[in-house]
Enzyme design. Structure first.
Site, PDB file in Angstrom:
ATOM      1  N   ASN A  46       0.863  -1.248  -0.091  1.00 40.94           N
ATOM      2  CA  ASN A  46       0.076   0.001  -0.046  1.00 40.94           C
ATOM      3  C   ASN A  46       0.783   1.348   0.027  1.00 40.94           C
ATOM      4  OD1 ASN A  46      -2.361  -1.182   0.096  1.00 40.94           O
ATOM      5  ND2 ASN A  46      -2.623  -1.447   2.372  1.00 40.94           N
ATOM      6  N   HIS A 132     -15.317  -0.427   4.373  1.00 32.77           N
ATOM      7  CA  HIS A 132     -14.219  -1.179   5.146  1.00 32.77           C
ATOM      8  C   HIS A 132     -14.883  -1.665   6.687  1.00 32.77           C
ATOM      9  CE1 HIS A 132     -10.648  -1.362   7.627  1.00 32.77           C
ATOM     10  NE2 HIS A 132     -10.071  -2.005   6.470  1.00 32.77           N
ATOM     11  N   GLU A 183     -16.326   5.418   0.350  1.00 28.26           N
ATOM     12  CA  GLU A 183     -15.039   5.472   0.224  1.00 28.26           C
ATOM     13  C   GLU A 183     -14.594   6.061  -0.926  1.00 28.26           C
ATOM     14  OE1 GLU A 183     -12.987   1.638   0.921  1.00 28.26           O
ATOM     15  OE2 GLU A 183     -14.301   1.236   2.642  1.00 28.26           O
ATOM     16  N   SER A 187     -11.153  -0.228  -1.200  1.00 32.19           N
ATOM     17  CA  SER A 187      -9.864  -0.909  -0.943  1.00 32.19           C
ATOM     18  C   SER A 187      -9.676  -2.051  -1.721  1.00 32.19           C
ATOM     19  CB  SER A 187      -9.850  -1.216   0.503  1.00 32.19           C
ATOM     20  OG  SER A 187     -10.905  -1.963   0.822  1.00 32.19           O
ATOM     21  N   ASP A 212     -13.956   7.682   3.615  1.00 33.04           N
ATOM     22  CA  ASP A 212     -12.898   7.161   4.006  1.00 33.04           C
ATOM     23  C   ASP A 212     -12.011   7.351   2.844  1.00 33.04           C
ATOM     24  OD1 ASP A 212     -10.907   5.096   4.179  1.00 33.04           O
ATOM     25  OD2 ASP A 212     -12.025   3.887   5.588  1.00 33.04           O
ATOM     26  N   HIS A 215      -7.604   4.940   0.433  1.00 34.22           N
ATOM     27  CA  HIS A 215      -6.860   4.599  -0.805  1.00 34.22           C
ATOM     28  C   HIS A 215      -6.822   5.655  -1.695  1.00 34.22           C
ATOM     29  CE1 HIS A 215      -6.520   0.620   0.901  1.00 34.22           C
ATOM     30  NE2 HIS A 215      -7.554   0.765   1.147  1.00 34.22           N
ATOM     31  N   LYS A 242      -0.732   4.123   4.261  1.00 39.88           N
ATOM     32  CA  LYS A 242      -0.732   3.856   2.832  1.00 39.88           C
ATOM     33  C   LYS A 242       0.203   4.697   2.359  1.00 39.88           C
ATOM     34  CE  LYS A 242      -4.890   1.401   3.869  1.00 39.88           C
ATOM     35  NZ  LYS A 242      -4.542   0.356   4.319  1.00 39.88           N
TER      36      LYS A 242
HETATM   37  C1  LIG Z   1     -10.736   1.632   3.479  1.00 39.99           C
HETATM   38  C2  LIG Z   1      -9.935   1.437   4.619  1.00 39.99           C
HETATM   39  N1  LIG Z   1     -10.303   2.318   5.991  1.00 39.99           N
HETATM   40  C3  LIG Z   1      -9.721   2.186   6.867  1.00 39.99           C
HETATM   41  C4  LIG Z   1      -8.511   1.250   7.189  1.00 39.99           C
HETATM   42  C5  LIG Z   1      -7.635   1.216   8.346  1.00 39.99           C
HETATM   43  O1  LIG Z   1      -6.738   1.941   8.360  1.00 39.99           O
HETATM   44  P1  LIG Z   1      -5.363   1.682   9.548  1.00 39.99           P
HETATM   45  O2  LIG Z   1      -4.595   0.464   8.699  1.00 39.99           O
HETATM   46  O3  LIG Z   1      -4.714   2.955   9.721  1.00 39.99           O
HETATM   47  O4  LIG Z   1      -6.046   0.969  10.809  1.00 39.99           O
HETATM   48  C6  LIG Z   1      -8.200   0.748   5.932  1.00 39.99           C
HETATM   49  C7  LIG Z   1      -6.977  -0.363   6.019  1.00 39.99           C
HETATM   50  O5  LIG Z   1      -6.049  -0.463   6.643  1.00 39.99           O
HETATM   51  C8  LIG Z   1      -8.856   0.634   4.525  1.00 39.99           C
HETATM   52  O6  LIG Z   1      -8.466  -0.174   3.638  1.00 39.99           O
END
Ligand SMILES: Cc1ncc(COP(=O)(O)O)c(C=O)c1O
Length: 388
Positions: A46, A132, A183, A187, A212, A215, A242
């Site tokens: 990532n 997510h 999002e 993801s 969110d 990505h 990421k």
């Molecule tokens: C869309 C999405 N939101 C939130 C997260 C969580 O973020 P973090 O890894 O900082 O906990 C992720 C993956 O890790 C994700 O892919």
């Protein structure tokens, strides 16, 4: 025996080819990873902009350690909030044109922290079906009738990117507090939300839009601003783990919500602040992201090259992101393709249920700014052979 379900559940995962295990990365240098003494071209990272291990970010990290220490040594409301955090928050506000920003220890914590704080009062969460796990858990945790977080929210999930269904849901609760949750870039599929349509719908319905941007931050839009460059977004969450290549996460929002979260978000209040040294390094990373457009251009150019070099039967969905999903189907077949690629020196983890829907096990290819044309040609040749 106590907790017998543990053995049963693990055995079931094995029999479904869904068993997950970690691999230990011995070294990661740019586009390569070393695993069990062997080097692989990494197409599962990532680190979209190729910033991990950047010398200027590493230097800033060291400077941050020398100046503030590695650890915040307290939650933000006690003594954990330092000048490094303050500078980072201000930088993000300017970058995204948002009045306020709040740092969380992870994206998972930020998503659950905001939804659970909002859900302490009656409101409706309307989530895209492909949101997510952290968004789903946050919303569900706020819908439990008050058992843990005083939750009074309700939750509905609309079909992926189905604006019409979402509009229908909004009509069921006019005048209430509705939060649309989606999002910027999804993801596991790499496709994008229709942000203009979502923000217009939100405005019409007097709802709020929460995106969110895990990505999309760094990768999409002018200066890598992510979704805010494509429409009005009330609340943005993005992780640092990421494209930004550090760790932690932020929420960007208006003044009022900021104050509310500082006072009511349990994840924010009862958790140690992120490392101030990491915050200091993150400031440097965001500086580079803003000024180095070539990293985003390179992802676009390499993604195009991949689409051209793949056998015409293997199609890539159009996206401005780094993520390209190649759907295989069942778990065992996805694992078999991943193994074949491993033998060719390519690391591409098979993604299986429950992370993705049943029968959509896949290879999630990520193209990063530190890949080169030869890497892409080699990947395409290996995929053509393995999937042909
Ligand atoms: C869309 C999405 N939101 C939130 C997260 C969580 O973020 P973090 O890894 O900082 O906990 C992720 C993956 O890790 C994700 O892919």
């Amino acid at each position: 025996m106590a907790f017998e379900f543990i053995d049963q559940q693990l055995a079931q995962r094995q029999s479904q080819s869904r068993y997950r295990q970690r691999v230990s990365i011995a070294a990661a240098a740019g586009r390569e990873v070393v695993i069990a003494g062997k080097s692989y071209l990494n197409f599962s990272s990532n680190d979209y902009l190729g910033l991990n291990n950047h010398p200027e970010i590493n230097r800033a990290m060291q400077e941050g350690i020398d100046r503030f220490g590695l650890c915040a040594s307290g939650s933000s409301l006690i003594t954990g909030f330092s000048y490094a955090h303050q500078v980072l928050e201000q930088q993000i506000c300017q970058w995204l044109n948002k009045p306020r920003c709040l740092l969380f220890s992870s994206g998972f914590a930020a998503n659950t922290g905001v939804l659970q704080a909002l859900g302490q009062h009656k409101c409706h969460f309307l989530l895209d079906k492909l949101c997510h796990a952290s968004l789903i858990d946050g919303a569900l945790g706020a819908c439990d009738g008050g058992k843990t977080s005083g939750g009074k929210a309700s939750m509905k999930r609309f079909r992926h990117n189905d604006i019409e269904q979402l509009e229908g849901f909004l009509k069921c609760s006019p005048g209430d507090d509705n939060l649309i949750v989606s999002e910027g870039v999804f993801s596991m599929d790499g496709d994008q939300a229709e942000i203009k349509k979502l923000s217009a719908l939100a405005k019409n319905a007097k709802a709020w839009l929460y995106l969110d941007d895990a990505h999309s931050i760094g990768v999409i839009g002018r200066q890598g601003q992510g979704s805010v460059s494509q429409g009005d977004v009330d609340i943005v969450m993005a992780t640092f783990g990421k494209a930004i290549a550090s760790s932690g996460a932020f929420i960007a929002c208006d003044e009022n919500l900021f104050e509310y979260l500082v006072n009511f978000s349990r994840h924010y209040i009862y958790s140690t602040a992120i490392s101030p040294a990491v915050a200091w390094a993150t400031v440097k990373s965001i500086e580079l992201i803003q000024k180095e457009q070539w990293r985003r251009d390179k992802i676009a150019q390499l993604s195009f090259s991949l689409s051209q070099a793949l056998d015409p039967r293997i199609t890539l969905a159009p996206t401005e992101s780094s993520i390209h999903a190649l759907i295989i189907g069942d778990e065992a077949s996805a694992l078999a393709v991943s193994e074949k690629l491993k033998k060719k020196g390519i690391w591409l983890t098979a993604i299986r249920p429950p992370t993705v829907p049943v029968n959509s096990s896949r290879l999630r290819v990520t193209i990063c700014a530190n890949h080169n044309n030869n890497d892409i040609k080699y990947l395409a040749a290996c995929l053509n052979e393995a999937l042909g």
